[in-house]
Motif scaffolding. Structure first.
Motif: not given
Length: 467
Positions: A62-67, A119-132, A89-97
């Motif tokens: 849950s630190s990395n992903w929103i279901i 599932i989607e990442t908690v973080r929403t800021d994936f973006k290259p810096a200028a020149g990267r 759903t958030n059931s382990t029948n549908n998503v699990r390690h």
């Protein structure tokens, strides 16, 4: 994976079939199943990752992903905007390690209904810096099902522009990068850009600008393959997007193809990542020529995800694995090479005192007496009304300070400032506005930091002026 109901994609399908017919099953070096996150490639630094090494039958972190659950975002388009028919759903029948280093997303049929997961990442800021260059990568085995039994399966690994979260009505302008899509168990990967306006626009919505090819060697369904997307900002006026499978480039979109719409999908805070397996909807139906899934579609075939990782180049040059591009020159003092009214990335500073660049895209370790210098900032005319800074703080209670703007000399009085204390964490970003005095023309801009305590108290991602 389009977030709006899209029509058939005949051009993509035709291209995919042509590749399938022509593709040779060349041998490739086998990668062991459930491999660990690979070593960071030379010339890159790791920004974020998940290796999915959780215990068997547990949910993703849950630190990395929103279901996501249900059949839409609250207030968003029905059936997730694509016509897909399953309920998430958030059931382990549908998503699990699986306990062996993979995340499994599994569609299941019960009676006449289907469930699956997204599932989607908690973080929403994936973006290259200028020149990267930013690199988003996943090692994935698509659901191992083909033919009539696969009708309606729609696995995807993709990214959406941050402003979509909580709005749900601003697609496709905010941008969407489909890093890996597949439908109906076909041995092909699709890479697609969605942008601009719909229908039509520079990205030919609702189809997007896309290409496809067969997976090298083993089929997409029978083995893991590495799907990679790159956003190249080494030339700020000629940016490029690139799609790869197992290191082979198969799709490129240049900034010039998008024109004036490029800014809308790149000037915001960044992107969040998504993994899902949908059932049915516009894309699989369009490729099949009829509604999917069907009575022949089998239940319970998972998409397996070994890892997802985000990297950024360590400097302003492109790594050997990417096409060459020219890095931009550093703006000279007073040169007017920076637009005051677009985001000025903190890590692009020309000089600094006491600060550190973190993860390649923001500046931290900022405390009393520190500063950042930005040369050649062109304000033009008329004067700005205010400025806004994307900042965060994880400072302890009672620790705070000022972020100030000064022109041309550290000894000049600030033309604007704001106070900041704990925002909830060192990457809990807020866009903080503040009034600013009259200024026109081109200047050196200093961000200076003043506090009554010696502790570090703020991180800075970017700032810009507004008028």
């Amino acid at each position: 994976m389009s977030t709006r109901f899209s029509g058939r994609r005949p051009a993509l399908f035709a291209a995919g079939l042509a590749v399938l017919v022509a593709a040779a099953a060349a041998a490739v070096n086998a990668i062991p199943a459930h491999a660990s996150l690979p070593s960071t490639p030379s010339g890159w630094q790791l920004v974020w990752s998940d290796d999915f090494n959780g215990a068997n039958n547990t949910l993703p972190s849950s630190s990395n992903w929103i279901i996501d659950t249900g059949t839409s975002y609250p207030g968003g388009p029905a059936q997730w905007g694509t016509g897909e028919i399953q309920t998430y759903t958030n059931s382990t029948n549908n998503v699990r390690h699986d306990g062996a280093g993979n995340l499994l997303i599994t569609p299941i049929k019960s009676g006449s209904s289907w469930t699956s997961s997204r599932i989607e990442t908690v973080r929403t800021d994936f973006k290259p810096a200028a020149g990267r260059v930013l690199r988003i990568e996943g090692r994935i085995q698509m659901p191992n099902v083909t033919g009539a039994a696969a009708a309606g399966y729609w696995p995807a690994f993709w990214a959406l522009g941050a402003p979509y979260r909580g709005n749900y009505q601003n697609w496709p302008g905010v941008g969407e990068f489909d890093i890996m899509e597949n439908v109906n168990g076909i041995n092909s990967v699709w890479g697609v850009l969605h942008c601009g306006v719909a229908p039509g626009g520079p990205c030919n919505e609702f189809n997007g600008i896309g290409a496809s090819r067969a997976c090298p060697g083993s089929t997409c369904q029978s083995a893991f393959h590495t799907y990679r997307f790159e956003w190249d900002r080494t030339n700020e006026n000629a940016q490029q997007l690139r799609w790869y499978v197992d290191g082979t480039l198969y799709h490129t979109v240049n900034q010039s193809q998008v024109g004036s719409y490029w800014s809308a999908m790149t000037s915001h805070a960044g992107y969040f990542l998504l993994l899902n397996v949908a059932m049915g909807g516009a894309f699989p139906n369009g490729v099949a020529g009829s509604a999917t899934p069907t009575g022949s579609t089998v239940s319970g075939q998972p998409m397996r995800v070994d890892y997802v990782a985000v990297y950024q180049t360590t400097g302003g040059t492109t790594p050997p694995s990417s096409p060459p591009a020219s890095p931009p020159a550093s703006p000279p003092p007073g040169g007017g090479n920076r637009d005051a009214y677009t985001n000025i990335q903190a890590e692009s500073r020309n000089a600094q005192t006491g600060t550190t660049i973190y993860e390649g895209y923001y500046v931290g370790s900022i405390g009393n007496g520190d500063n950042l210098r930005f040369d050649g900032v062109n304000f033009g005319s008329p004067t700005p009304l205010d400025f806004v800074t994307r900042a965060a703080s994880g400072a302890a209670g009672g620790i705070s300070g000022l972020v100030e703007v000064r022109l041309d000399s550290l000894s000049n009085a600030p033309i604007g400032s704001f106070a900041i204390a704990n925002t909830g964490g060192w990457t809990s970003w807020r866009e903080i506005p503040a009034n600013v005095g009259s200024v026109t023309g081109t200047h050196t801009v200093y961000l200076t930091f003043t506090s009554g305590q010696p502790n570090d108290y703020v991180n800075i991602d970017w700032f810009r002026f507004r008028r």
